[in-house]
Each structure stands twice: as structure tokens, then as C-alpha cells.
Enzyme design. Sequence first.
Site, PDB file in Angstrom:
ATOM      1  CE1 TYR A   1      10.686  94.901  71.259  1.00 56.14           C
ATOM      2  CE2 TYR A   1      10.358  96.801  72.681  1.00 56.14           C
ATOM      3  CZ  TYR A   1      11.186  95.834  72.150  1.00 56.14           C
ATOM      4  OH  TYR A   1      12.516  95.801  72.505  1.00 56.14           O
TER       5      TYR A   1
ATOM      6  CG  HIS B   1      14.616 100.385  72.277  1.00 55.16           C
ATOM      7  ND1 HIS B   1      13.476  99.953  71.657  1.00 55.16           N
ATOM      8  CD2 HIS B   1      15.471  99.340  72.230  1.00 55.16           C
ATOM      9  CE1 HIS B   1      13.645  98.701  71.241  1.00 55.16           C
ATOM     10  NE2 HIS B   1      14.847  98.310  71.581  1.00 55.16           N
TER      11      HIS B   1
ATOM     12  CB  SER C   1      18.430  99.615  76.122  1.00 59.76           C
ATOM     13  OG  SER C   1      18.574  98.414  75.394  1.00 59.76           O
ATOM     14  CD  GLU C   2      23.092  96.666  72.964  1.00 65.09           C
ATOM     15  OE1 GLU C   2      24.233  97.146  73.114  1.00 65.09           O
ATOM     16  OE2 GLU C   2      22.874  95.453  72.832  1.00 65.09           O
TER      17      GLU C   2
ATOM     18  CD  GLN D   1      15.670  95.288  77.566  1.00 67.37           C
ATOM     19  OE1 GLN D   1      15.378  94.973  76.427  1.00 67.37           O
ATOM     20  NE2 GLN D   1      14.787  95.783  78.414  1.00 67.37           N
TER      21      GLN D   1
ATOM     22  CG  LEU E   1       5.314  81.790  81.505  1.00 67.12           C
ATOM     23  CD1 LEU E   1       6.427  82.822  81.536  1.00 67.12           C
ATOM     24  CD2 LEU E   1       3.954  82.483  81.556  1.00 67.12           C
TER      25      LEU E   1
ATOM     26  CD  GLU F   1      11.414  74.420  78.212  1.00 61.67           C
ATOM     27  OE1 GLU F   1      12.593  74.364  77.806  1.00 61.67           O
ATOM     28  OE2 GLU F   1      10.434  74.269  77.465  1.00 61.67           O
ATOM     29  CG  ASN F   2      11.429  80.048  79.424  1.00 65.08           C
ATOM     30  OD1 ASN F   2      12.115  79.129  78.999  1.00 65.08           O
ATOM     31  ND2 ASN F   2      10.876  80.950  78.630  1.00 65.08           N
TER      32      ASN F   2
END
Length: 283
Positions: A2, A69, A99-100, A119, A234, A236-237
Site C-alpha cells: 500500500y 494478506h 485474508s482470502e 478480510q 467519508l 457520506e459513508n
Amino acid sequence: MYGDCEDLLGKWFAANPGKRDNIFLSTKFGIIPQKGSIKVDSSPEYCRQAIEKSLKRLGVPFVNLFYVHHLDKVTPIEKTIEAMVELKNAGKIQHLGLSECSADTLRRASAIHPIACVQMEYNPFTLEIEEPQRRFLETCRELGTAVVAYSPLGRGLLTGTIKSKEDIAKAGDMRTMLPRFSGESLDKNLATVAKINEIANSKGVTPAQLTLAWLLAQGDDIFGIPGTTTASRLSENLEAMSVNLTAEEERAIRDVAKDVTGPRIPDNFPGVNLFGDTPPLEA
């Protein structure tokens, strides 16, 4: 994976030393970006290396949650979890996440140590974790493992702000490689989104708020993590938490979303191991 986010957060923590206790901080390990591709490494050795690098960049002594991850198809999950338990015992992480992974991998991991959350992609267009043959959401609930839903807005598709391929044409936008954003699939999916927009309009909310409210309606053990680049989005969410759906509205969104076209990730996408399994642990 990231970019410089850990460095950026490290600067913020350094500038706001009294704020750390108010933050639930999570990070991941397992993906190593390489030129034109990625390498997946969920080995115990890389697990230990990665947490040290993350803690140094963040400038903190521990993280609240440490995710795997992706799984590298080589390391038995038991070995990975054992290394993470060592980190927990050393005070460097508090909770373990995956995750996954597949339901079987989650069960094997949980036999070593409780897994706080997994996740996974989850939104009205991506319901794979609900599929009976996968038994994924069922297994999570049996084990008391929460689901952290990434891409809860379908990588922006469910916000209603994407009108054509030109809206994602900027350089480096990964979505240009995804089947749902390509060619005829995008045209068909935009038509489906338009129907979801109609439901949102009738309820007096934005499509993003409707979609996030749908996600929250799936259970108290489901946590959405929508991404945003602006403060207005943000806000709005966050307002989605006050949007309540009737059972009929939830079903209506599901019925419309069934028309989505294209897989979420291309076949043979480099390094990706969706619903990943790992080799058995040798005796």
C-alpha cells in the site's frame, strides 16, 4: 503493498503521541510488490521480518491486528499462525487475521489460535462467501470469526459515480484490468447499477449509503472498510450506519445485483490465491 501509508501514519503518530490509544491499528504481510507482478510469501520467516519493518515505519511498539494478506500455496497455515502467535506473545501484535482463505484453511488456523477476523471481498455483486459449497460465512460464524468486507462498494462500481470506462481511464487504475470494468461487461453492469440507484433514490439516500447499509444488514459480525480520498465521501459513508433497510429492500438489492457480469478478478491474476488453501502440515 500500500505504498507509503505506514510511513504516513508513522508521521501522524509521532505528531500526535496522545492519540495512539484511540486507534485500532491493523496492517498486513504476505505480498511483496515486484516489477510488473507481485510475490506472495506467508512463511514464518517473512512474517517476522514484515512485522519489524511495519513497526519501524509506524513508530509504534505493537499493532492491534496483523493480517496474512494472501497465502503462498507453499507454507502450511499452521506454520504461519505459529509465527504470529510468537509475535503476539512478544507483545508485537494483539489479534490475528487472515485474508482470502478457504473455510478449511480458517478452520486449520483456528485450531492453532483464534482468528479474530478474515478480510474478504463482500458486497451485493460479490456473494461468494455465502455460497453453500464454500461454507465460508457459515464456518466464520461457527468459529466466532468476524468478516471484514473489503471493496464493499464494488471498487466504486456501486457508488453510481462511474458512468463509463473514461471514469477509470487514468494511469495506474487497476480496475482497467478487471472483467467487470471491461467492454460489454461494464455496460451491462452500469445498467444494473442504475437499477440500484433507483432504489437508493426512492429511499432518499445515495447509492453508496444504500450499499453499505445492505452490508451492515448482513449481521453484526460484518465490518465494511470502504476506501475514500475525500472528507465528504467519508462523511457520506458514515451516514450509512443510520440507514435501515427492510427485508424487502434487502432482497430487492440482491435480486437486482444477480445481473452482475464478469468475475471480480481475472483468471490467473499474478500472485492471487482466492479462497486460498495451503499444503497439509507434515507429521
